[in-house]
Write an enzyme that holds these catalytic residues in place. Structure first.
Site, PDB file in Angstrom:
ATOM      1  N   GLU A   1     -42.441   8.475  -5.629  1.00  0.00           N
ATOM      2  CA  GLU A   1     -41.372   8.634  -4.654  1.00  0.00           C
ATOM      3  C   GLU A   1     -40.666   7.332  -4.269  1.00  0.00           C
ATOM      4  O   GLU A   1     -40.771   6.886  -3.116  1.00  0.00           O
ATOM      5  CB  GLU A   1     -41.913   9.321  -3.392  1.00  0.00           C
TER       6      GLU A   1
ATOM      7  N   GLU B   1     -46.489  17.151  -6.731  1.00  0.00           N
ATOM      8  CA  GLU B   1     -46.959  17.424  -5.362  1.00  0.00           C
ATOM      9  C   GLU B   1     -46.224  18.631  -4.802  1.00  0.00           C
ATOM     10  O   GLU B   1     -44.998  18.734  -4.932  1.00  0.00           O
ATOM     11  CB  GLU B   1     -46.665  16.269  -4.392  1.00  0.00           C
TER      12      GLU B   1
HETATM   13  C1  FCB Z   1     -45.385  12.730  -0.009  1.00  0.00           C
HETATM   14  C2  FCB Z   1     -46.338  11.630  -0.399  1.00  0.00           C
HETATM   15  C3  FCB Z   1     -47.783  11.999  -0.249  1.00  0.00           C
HETATM   16  C4  FCB Z   1     -48.039  12.861   0.966  1.00  0.00           C
HETATM   17  C5  FCB Z   1     -47.069  14.005   1.052  1.00  0.00           C
HETATM   18  C6  FCB Z   1     -47.276  14.927   2.210  1.00  0.00           C
HETATM   19  O1  FCB Z   1     -44.157  12.181   0.383  1.00  0.00           O
HETATM   20  O2  FCB Z   1     -46.129  11.246  -1.729  1.00  0.00           O
HETATM   21  O3  FCB Z   1     -48.530  10.818  -0.263  1.00  0.00           O
HETATM   22  O4  FCB Z   1     -48.090  12.100   2.097  1.00  0.00           O
HETATM   23  O5  FCB Z   1     -45.765  13.522   1.072  1.00  0.00           O
END
Ligand code: FCB
Length: 464
Positions: A183, A367
């Site tokens: 990110e 994620e």
């Molecule tokens: C993302 C992050 C991860 C976690 C999630 C909820 O932005 O990459 O580390 O904190 O959010």
């Protein structure tokens, strides 16, 4: 198709995908993700250097309740049991990150003790047959590099390439896929643009310059990883945001477009087209970063995969000038973070990327998940909203695959409750509950159901 609460609640099984879902295919990787600073703890052990998050946490007012990653889930000491738990659940993939400050001394030489931790961990994961996605940078920049300007200093990109070189020489053969950065939007914008994350600076020009150096670091690292570990996949992980217009007016539609430029095209255009989107500099006039000859070619080198992190959508309207403002919708389902549950956003964005980028690489959802205020009651955690959330988002992934997007896997965020950055330990994202006082892990109902599905899928695919 709308992946709304009603359609999933009405089906008999709260999690298992329908029989025609592509997720039943055995080559669709299902796993869970974590990140070093969020779970490891042991911040002063075996020669680990301070990171920008140690500093940020120690700054009053930056992190909820003054929490820090000092102990976190104590994974640095409990990694063997944690790997057993992961394998016991039948998860097929594990996405983890390496703490840069653990593996290199101040002068850039290897810190053997830190390296050995990751060698042991990755060897064990390999023995268990778990596919590993290793992120090199999940936000824990060594503080000594920040002291020299951090991502505002072009030198940091070259130091990152050195770090990628060391890691890929040391760990080659034990990593299935390398992700350079997690990110970059958060590192650049939250870190240097609005100051919500470490190092906490607030300046739009800093944000665009930091982004350029982050992407350059990625671009410099890719050929190094390929040379040292040719058999592995190389990619990057981007968070993406869905912005929808508050009304049908041209101004609001323009605002939603700008929102997505700022969240998505700012990162994906340089990676996949070799240019920054001009609309970004209409939103933030005068913030063009300093770009040297050849940088954009370096940044846009081909990738083996693109990691996508998706959480929610934002409803926006024109701010009356050249920007956008959030207009939170009333009466929609939200999580403990206050984020709107909006699975269609994932599907819509994936399909739009396929249209926009002719060279879109294979995608992994690296994620997706949600926070809820989970409690252990009689030894059990019944995280009903998460189960429904996961089911609906996996349905959105299935729909995008059926629409032609090449999506190869999905990692739940997160394997266990952990240090949620500026929100500390209050927000629980895990499919495994962590009692921070005792470090006891309790498998939540969501993990049981994911595990049951994976076992069923394995058996069914063995029979075919
Ligand atoms: C993302 C992050 C991860 C976690 C999630 C909820 O932005 O990459 O580390 O904190 O959010």
């Amino acid at each position: 198709m709308a992946h709304d609460a009603l359609s999933s609640h009405s089906s008999a099984d709260p999690f298992t995908p329908p029989a025609d879902s592509t997720l039943w295919r055995e080559n669709f990787l299902l796993g869970a993700a974590t990140a070093s600073y969020q779970i490891e703890g042991a911040v002063n052990e075996d020669g680990r250097l301070p990171s920008i998050w140690d500093t940020f946490c120690a700054t009053p007012g930056k992190v909820l309740a003054g929490d820090s990653g000092e102990v976190a889930c104590d994974h640095y000491h409990r990694w063997e049991a944690d790997v057993d738990m992961l394998a016991g659940l039948g998860l097929e993939g594990y996405r983890l990150s390496i703490a840069w400050p653990r593996v290199m001394h101040l002068d850039g030489t290897p810190n053997r003790k830190g390296l050995d931790f990751y060698k042991r961990l990755l060897t064990r994961l390999k023995e268990k047959g778990i596919t590993t996605f290793v992120t090199l940078y999940h936000w824990d920049l060594p503080q000594h590099l920040e002291d020299r300007g951090g991502w505002l200093n072009r030198e940091t990109a070259y130091r990152f390439a050195d770090y990628a070189d060391l890691m890929s020489r040391e760990l080659a053969g034990n990593v299935d896929a390398w992700a350079t950065l997690n990110e970059p939007w958060c590192s650049a914008y939250l870190g240097y643009g609005n100051g919500h994350h470490a190092p906490g600076l607030v300046n739009a020009r800093f944000a665009t310059q930091a982004m350029h150096h982050l992407l350059l670091a990625h671009g410099l690292a890719v050929p190094v990883l390929s040379a040292n570990d040719p058999a592995s996949q190389k990619g990057i992980v981007a968070n993406i945001g869905r912005g929808t217009p508050n009304s049908d007016s041209a101004d609001d539609r323009r605002a939603a477009h700008l929102f997505e430029v700022q969240h998505n095209a700012w990162i994906l255009d340089p990676l996949l087209k070799g240019t920054y989107p001009q609309a970004l500099f209409e939103l933030w006039p005068g913030t063009e970063p300093l770009i040297l000859d050849g940088d954009m070619q370096t940044i846009s080198a081909p990738l083996d995969f693109l990691g996508i992190n998706y959480y929610f959508r934002t409803n926006v309207a024109s701010d009356g000038a050249h920007g956008f403002k959030d207009v939170p919708l009333q009466g929609v389902e939200r999580t403990q973070m206050g984020w709107e549950v909006y699975p269609d956003g994932l599907c819509d964005l994936l399909i739009s990327f396929r249209r926009e980028y002719a060279n879109l690489p294979p995608v992994y959802i690296t994620e997706n998940g949600m926070a809820s205020d989970d409690k252990v009651i009689d030894g059990r955690v019944d995280d009903t909203q998460r189960i429904s959330f996961l089911k609906r988002h996996l349905a959105a992934v299935d729909e995008a695959i059926k629409a032609g997007v090449d999506i190869r896997g999905y990692f739940l965020w997160s394997l266990m409750d952990n240090f949620e950055w500026a929100f500390g330990y209050e927000r629980r994202f895990g499919i495994v509950h962590v009692d921070y006082a005792t470090q006891k892990r309790t498998i939540k109902r969501s993990a049981e159901l994911v595990s049951r599905f994976l076992k069923e899928r394995k058996e069914r695919n063995l029979r075919i």
